[in-house]
Motif scaffolding. Sequence first.
Motif, short mmCIF file in Angstrom:
data_model
loop_
_atom_site.label_atom_id
_atom_site.label_comp_id
_atom_site.label_asym_id
_atom_site.label_seq_id
_atom_site.Cartn_x
_atom_site.Cartn_y
_atom_site.Cartn_z
N MET A 1 34.66 -12.57 -8.10
CA MET A 1 35.08 -13.11 -9.66
C MET A 1 33.85 -13.41 -10.27
O MET A 1 32.86 -13.88 -9.98
N ARG A 2 34.02 -12.91 -11.57
CA ARG A 2 32.89 -13.11 -12.86
C ARG A 2 33.49 -14.06 -13.96
O ARG A 2 34.38 -14.13 -14.02
N ILE A 3 32.13 -14.57 -14.30
CA ILE A 3 32.21 -15.59 -15.34
C ILE A 3 32.19 -14.80 -16.62
O ILE A 3 31.45 -14.22 -16.78
N LYS A 4 33.28 -15.07 -17.33
CA LYS A 4 33.24 -14.39 -18.79
C LYS A 4 32.22 -15.13 -19.62
O LYS A 4 32.46 -16.21 -19.79
N PRO A 5 31.30 -14.26 -20.33
CA PRO A 5 30.14 -14.89 -20.84
C PRO A 5 30.97 -15.59 -22.29
O PRO A 5 31.77 -15.04 -22.83
N LEU A 6 30.13 -16.57 -22.83
CA LEU A 6 30.53 -17.19 -24.03
C LEU A 6 30.21 -16.16 -25.45
O LEU A 6 29.24 -15.60 -25.25
N GLU A 7 30.84 -16.23 -26.35
CA GLU A 7 30.46 -15.62 -27.63
C GLU A 7 29.16 -16.48 -28.22
O GLU A 7 29.32 -17.79 -28.08
N GLU A 8 28.50 -15.98 -29.06
CA GLU A 8 27.43 -16.62 -29.60
C GLU A 8 28.03 -17.72 -30.32
O GLU A 8 27.55 -18.97 -30.55
#
Length: 79
Positions: A1-8
């Motif tokens: 499972m991967r964590i979706k990175p936040l947008e800036e």
Amino acid sequence: MRIKPLEENQISWSLKPLTWMMKRQMGEVLTPFKAWAYRPGITFTMAIFQQSIESSKVTPQTLKRMVCLRAAQMIGCVF
């Protein structure tokens, strides 16, 4: 499972100085930082820890850079 990175634009205002410095040094905000940004307190503490390692005089600067480069090679980092 991967964590979706936040947008800036989703990153907390308290981390904006760190994103500005990262953009200045590396040209962009790196993906691991965007994933850590879910927890600003931990991200800020980790940044302080990394800075203390960088500024430490115990280990020569060239050795620190060589270790970072080798670690990047081992994980397949593109830069």
